[in-house]
Write a protein that holds these residues in place. Structure first.
Motif, PDB file in Angstrom:
ATOM      1  N   CYS A  33       2.647   2.802  -2.702  1.00 30.67           N
ATOM      2  CA  CYS A  33       1.528   1.866  -2.678  1.00 30.67           C
ATOM      3  C   CYS A  33       1.810   0.795  -1.639  1.00 30.67           C
ATOM      4  CB  CYS A  33       1.344   1.195  -4.032  1.00 30.67           C
ATOM      5  SG  CYS A  33       0.770   2.293  -5.327  1.00 30.67           S
ATOM      6  N   MET A  34       0.782   0.422  -0.960  1.00 28.07           N
ATOM      7  CA  MET A  34       0.854  -0.729  -0.075  1.00 28.07           C
ATOM      8  C   MET A  34      -0.244  -1.694  -0.462  1.00 28.07           C
ATOM      9  SD  MET A  34       1.880   0.752   3.662  1.00 28.07           S
ATOM     10  CE  MET A  34       2.139  -0.894   4.332  1.00 28.07           C
ATOM     11  N   ALA A  35       0.039  -2.948  -0.283  1.00 26.40           N
ATOM     12  CA  ALA A  35      -0.931  -3.971  -0.670  1.00 26.40           C
ATOM     13  C   ALA A  35      -0.845  -5.158   0.272  1.00 26.40           C
ATOM     14  CB  ALA A  35      -0.675  -4.437  -2.102  1.00 26.40           C
ATOM     15  N   TRP A  36      -1.922  -5.886   0.293  1.00 24.67           N
ATOM     16  CA  TRP A  36      -1.970  -7.183   0.959  1.00 24.67           C
ATOM     17  C   TRP A  36      -1.990  -8.258  -0.116  1.00 24.67           C
ATOM     18  CZ3 TRP A  36      -1.246  -7.969   6.024  1.00 24.67           C
ATOM     19  CH2 TRP A  36      -1.425  -6.886   6.894  1.00 24.67           C
ATOM     20  N   PHE A  37      -1.096  -9.206   0.063  1.00 22.36           N
ATOM     21  CA  PHE A  37      -1.063 -10.398  -0.774  1.00 22.36           C
ATOM     22  C   PHE A  37      -1.310 -11.600   0.123  1.00 22.36           C
ATOM     23  CE2 PHE A  37       0.671  -9.064  -4.915  1.00 22.36           C
ATOM     24  CZ  PHE A  37       1.053  -7.768  -4.625  1.00 22.36           C
ATOM     25  N   ARG A  38      -1.647 -12.722  -0.492  1.00 21.53           N
ATOM     26  CA  ARG A  38      -1.781 -13.936   0.284  1.00 21.53           C
ATOM     27  C   ARG A  38      -1.255 -15.113  -0.521  1.00 21.53           C
ATOM     28  NH1 ARG A  38      -8.376 -14.986   0.397  1.00 21.53           N
ATOM     29  NH2 ARG A  38      -8.550 -15.857  -1.725  1.00 21.53           N
ATOM     30  N   GLN A  39      -0.841 -16.123   0.210  1.00 22.54           N
ATOM     31  CA  GLN A  39      -0.338 -17.320  -0.436  1.00 22.54           C
ATOM     32  C   GLN A  39      -0.781 -18.539   0.346  1.00 22.54           C
ATOM     33  OE1 GLN A  39       3.928 -17.426  -1.094  1.00 22.54           O
ATOM     34  NE2 GLN A  39       3.666 -18.880  -2.769  1.00 22.54           N
ATOM     35  N   ALA A  40      -1.584 -19.357  -0.310  1.00 27.55           N
ATOM     36  CA  ALA A  40      -2.032 -20.605   0.282  1.00 27.55           C
ATOM     37  C   ALA A  40      -1.032 -21.709  -0.079  1.00 27.55           C
ATOM     38  CB  ALA A  40      -3.421 -20.953  -0.230  1.00 27.55           C
ATOM     39  N   PRO A  41      -0.979 -22.772   0.690  1.00 26.24           N
ATOM     40  CA  PRO A  41      -0.040 -23.865   0.398  1.00 26.24           C
ATOM     41  C   PRO A  41      -0.236 -24.400  -1.013  1.00 26.24           C
ATOM     42  CG  PRO A  41      -0.969 -24.143   2.575  1.00 26.24           C
ATOM     43  CD  PRO A  41      -1.714 -23.003   1.940  1.00 26.24           C
ATOM     44  N   GLY A  42       0.863 -24.475  -1.754  1.00 24.22           N
ATOM     45  CA  GLY A  42       0.809 -25.017  -3.094  1.00 24.22           C
ATOM     46  C   GLY A  42       0.286 -24.071  -4.150  1.00 24.22           C
ATOM     47  N   LYS A  43       0.017 -22.835  -3.768  1.00 25.83           N
ATOM     48  CA  LYS A  43      -0.529 -21.873  -4.726  1.00 25.83           C
ATOM     49  C   LYS A  43       0.399 -20.668  -4.852  1.00 25.83           C
ATOM     50  CE  LYS A  43      -5.411 -23.051  -4.234  1.00 25.83           C
ATOM     51  NZ  LYS A  43      -6.799 -22.511  -4.041  1.00 25.83           N
ATOM     52  N   GLU A  44       0.205 -19.917  -5.918  1.00 26.49           N
ATOM     53  CA  GLU A  44       0.991 -18.717  -6.121  1.00 26.49           C
ATOM     54  C   GLU A  44       0.506 -17.595  -5.210  1.00 26.49           C
ATOM     55  OE1 GLU A  44       2.303 -19.231 -10.822  1.00 26.49           O
ATOM     56  OE2 GLU A  44       1.070 -17.537 -10.185  1.00 26.49           O
ATOM     57  N   VAL A  48      -4.512  -9.233  -2.850  1.00 27.05           N
ATOM     58  CA  VAL A  48      -5.840  -9.155  -2.247  1.00 27.05           C
ATOM     59  C   VAL A  48      -6.414  -7.745  -2.427  1.00 27.05           C
ATOM     60  CG1 VAL A  48      -7.154  -9.365  -0.114  1.00 27.05           C
ATOM     61  CG2 VAL A  48      -5.216 -10.896  -0.540  1.00 27.05           C
ATOM     62  N   ALA A  49      -5.632  -6.750  -2.046  1.00 25.22           N
ATOM     63  CA  ALA A  49      -6.082  -5.366  -2.125  1.00 25.22           C
ATOM     64  C   ALA A  49      -4.874  -4.455  -2.058  1.00 25.22           C
ATOM     65  CB  ALA A  49      -7.047  -5.044  -0.982  1.00 25.22           C
ATOM     66  N   SER A  50      -5.031  -3.256  -2.588  1.00 29.81           N
ATOM     67  CA  SER A  50      -3.943  -2.295  -2.544  1.00 29.81           C
ATOM     68  C   SER A  50      -4.496  -0.902  -2.276  1.00 29.81           C
ATOM     69  CB  SER A  50      -3.138  -2.323  -3.842  1.00 29.81           C
ATOM     70  OG  SER A  50      -3.989  -2.146  -4.962  1.00 29.81           O
ATOM     71  N   ILE A  51      -3.613  -0.042  -1.796  1.00 36.15           N
ATOM     72  CA  ILE A  51      -4.005   1.316  -1.455  1.00 36.15           C
ATOM     73  C   ILE A  51      -2.848   2.257  -1.721  1.00 36.15           C
ATOM     74  CG2 ILE A  51      -3.339   1.037   0.973  1.00 36.15           C
ATOM     75  CD1 ILE A  51      -5.821   2.808   1.665  1.00 36.15           C
ATOM     76  N   TYR A  52      -3.170   3.435  -2.271  1.00 39.15           N
ATOM     77  CA  TYR A  52      -2.157   4.461  -2.476  1.00 39.15           C
ATOM     78  C   TYR A  52      -2.151   5.332  -1.231  1.00 39.15           C
ATOM     79  CZ  TYR A  52       0.519   8.144  -4.793  1.00 39.15           C
ATOM     80  OH  TYR A  52       1.491   9.038  -5.131  1.00 39.15           O
ATOM     81  N   MET A  53      -1.030   5.399  -0.568  1.00 38.63           N
ATOM     82  CA  MET A  53      -0.990   5.998   0.756  1.00 38.63           C
ATOM     83  C   MET A  53      -1.296   7.490   0.767  1.00 38.63           C
ATOM     84  SD  MET A  53      -0.576   3.518   2.795  1.00 38.63           S
ATOM     85  CE  MET A  53       0.011   4.158   4.370  1.00 38.63           C
ATOM     86  N   ASP A  54      -0.945   8.189  -0.299  1.00 35.97           N
ATOM     87  CA  ASP A  54      -1.160   9.636  -0.312  1.00 35.97           C
ATOM     88  C   ASP A  54      -2.647   9.984  -0.447  1.00 35.97           C
ATOM     89  OD1 ASP A  54       0.365  12.413  -2.144  1.00 35.97           O
ATOM     90  OD2 ASP A  54      -0.490  12.259  -0.153  1.00 35.97           O
ATOM     91  N   TYR A  55      -3.313   9.410  -1.427  1.00 39.57           N
ATOM     92  CA  TYR A  55      -4.720   9.759  -1.679  1.00 39.57           C
ATOM     93  C   TYR A  55      -5.702   8.786  -1.041  1.00 39.57           C
ATOM     94  CZ  TYR A  55      -2.459  12.423  -5.455  1.00 39.57           C
ATOM     95  OH  TYR A  55      -1.654  13.238  -6.198  1.00 39.57           O
ATOM     96  N   GLY A  56      -5.226   7.573  -0.752  1.00 34.49           N
ATOM     97  CA  GLY A  56      -6.136   6.586  -0.181  1.00 34.49           C
ATOM     98  C   GLY A  56      -6.939   5.810  -1.194  1.00 34.49           C
TER      99      GLY A  56
END
Length: 127
Positions: A33-44, A48-56
């Motif tokens: 699995c690959m995913a995008w995460f984000r972190q703003a200043p002062g926040k956890e 954002v989104a994730s994808i399973y590389m084999d099936y998409g």
């Protein structure tokens, strides 16, 4: 040692678009699995989104509201995050993350299993 390298961040006005890229190296199996995460200043850090590389198969956080699209190009071992209709509240450091899994396509919405991280790319959205 698997590595992730992000690119594509930058500054944009509200309503604009950006495309982030993450190149994965060292993975010999598509069952991860690959995913995008984000972190703003002062926040956890948040997913954002994730994808399973084999099936998409993909999943998104509720706040995406159809504005972002995660996709992959297995030939390039690259995951993309196309972001449109950007808002100032999307301003954050965006990280690519991955973990190997034999879950059959399910990618966790929790940060816990993601054990490989890129260095991050900054996205700034001005009003």
């Amino acid at each position: 040692q698997a590595q992730l390298v992000e690119s594509g961040g930058g500054s944009v006005q509200a309503g604009g678009s950006l495309r982030l890229s993450c190149v994965a190296s060292g993975y010999t199996d598509r069952r991860y699995c690959m995913a995008w995460f984000r972190q703003a200043p002062g926040k956890e850090r948040e997913r954002v989104a994730s994808i399973y590389m084999d099936y998409g198969w993909t999943s998104y956080a509720d706040f995406v509201e159809g504005r972002f699209t995660i996709s992959r190009d297995n030939a390039k071992s690259t995951v993309y995050l196309q972001m449109s209709s950007l808002k100032p509240e999307d301003t954050a450091m965006y990280y690519c993350a991955a973990y190997l899994t034999h879950s059959g396509g399910y990618c966790s919405i929790s940060i816990d299993p993601y054990n490989n991280w890129g260095q991050g790319t900054r996205v700034t959205v001005s009003s």
